[in-house]
Design an enzyme around this catalytic site. Structure first.
Site, PDB file in Angstrom:
ATOM      1  N   ASP A   8       0.494  -1.160   0.327  1.00 35.03           N
ATOM      2  CA  ASP A   8      -0.338   0.189   0.088  1.00 35.03           C
ATOM      3  C   ASP A   8       0.856   1.478  -0.064  1.00 35.03           C
ATOM      4  OD1 ASP A   8       1.083  -0.109   2.326  1.00 35.03           O
ATOM      5  OD2 ASP A   8      -1.447   0.480   3.363  1.00 35.03           O
ATOM      6  N   THR A  68       2.891  -1.742   8.945  1.00 30.81           N
ATOM      7  CA  THR A  68       3.077  -2.688   9.603  1.00 30.81           C
ATOM      8  C   THR A  68       3.329  -3.698   9.268  1.00 30.81           C
ATOM      9  OG1 THR A  68       1.158  -3.720  10.458  1.00 30.81           O
ATOM     10  CG2 THR A  68       2.268  -1.596  11.853  1.00 30.81           C
ATOM     11  N   HIS A  99      11.665 -23.063   9.197  1.00 29.69           N
ATOM     12  CA  HIS A  99      10.334 -23.628   9.362  1.00 29.69           C
ATOM     13  C   HIS A  99       8.736 -24.123   9.322  1.00 29.69           C
ATOM     14  CE1 HIS A  99      12.493 -24.335  13.861  1.00 29.69           C
ATOM     15  NE2 HIS A  99      13.337 -24.403  13.149  1.00 29.69           N
ATOM     16  N   HIS A 134       8.948 -30.344  10.699  1.00 26.12           N
ATOM     17  CA  HIS A 134       7.882 -29.088  10.192  1.00 26.12           C
ATOM     18  C   HIS A 134       7.148 -29.324   8.907  1.00 26.12           C
ATOM     19  CE1 HIS A 134      10.056 -26.590  12.937  1.00 26.12           C
ATOM     20  NE2 HIS A 134      11.201 -27.347  12.480  1.00 26.12           N
TER      21      HIS A 134
END
Ligand code: RB5
Length: 169
Positions: A8, A68, A99, A134
């Site tokens: 964005d 963020t 992982h 995993h």
């Protein structure tokens, strides 16, 4: 590697810098927008565009950036087959691959500096999935995604088990 990038307005500057960094590193970058930091846009559109390109196999991996990294990672993770990891540094980039077999890296343009982001991106695109235990955990997520009603199918009865018994909810 062919990599889709999207952001964005809040992630635009870091996305542009990382796109240049990846191109210099020999990757092919497909920029799915946005095209400017000056116009406020909604991060889901760009997270979903990158995620769809990954899920469709049009690109191998994706890079998503908002202010963020949180909103755009939430959006990208709504697309089946996408494992979008919010990464802050080299350690989280490394573990997201080793992982989680993450196929989309998400970062925050307002929370992660340029040098740290470049190191994290380099690590993410150079690190292999470890597999083993995993793999089983990734498969549990994939099974959930592919269940018709969005819930895990009940496990089939084990050999010798009374098949008339209802599965425990
Ligand atoms: C935009 O102001 C901001 O909310 C967005 O970039 C992102 O940080 C959301 O998670």
């Amino acid at each position: 590697m062919r990599i889709a990038v999207g952001s964005d307005h809040a992630g635009f500057d870091l996305k542009r810098a990382m796109a240049g960094h990846l191109t210099e590193g020999g990757h092919e970058v497909v920029d799915l927008g946005t095209g400017s930091a000056a116009v406020s846009v909604d991060y889901p559109e760009y997270g979903l565009a990158v995620a769809r390109a990954v899920a469709a196999g049009e690109v191998e991996r994706g890079l998503c950036i908002c202010g963020t990294g949180i909103g755009i990672s939430i959006a990208a993770n709504k697309v089946a087959g996408v494992r979008a990891a919010l990464v802050h540094d080299v350690t989280t980039a490394d573990l997201a691959r080793r992982h989680n077999d993450a196929n989309v890296i998400c970062m925050g343009g307002r929370t992660t500096g340029l040098a740290e982001a470049a190191d994290a991106v380099d690590t993410f695109f150079a690190t292999e999935f470890e597999g083993g235990r995993h793999r089983r955990r990734i498969d549990e997520i994939t099974q959930y995604e592919s269940a018709r009603d969005g819930r895990l199918e009940p496990a089939p009865p084990a050999a010798g088990e009374d098949e008339r018994q209802s599965p425990i909810p």
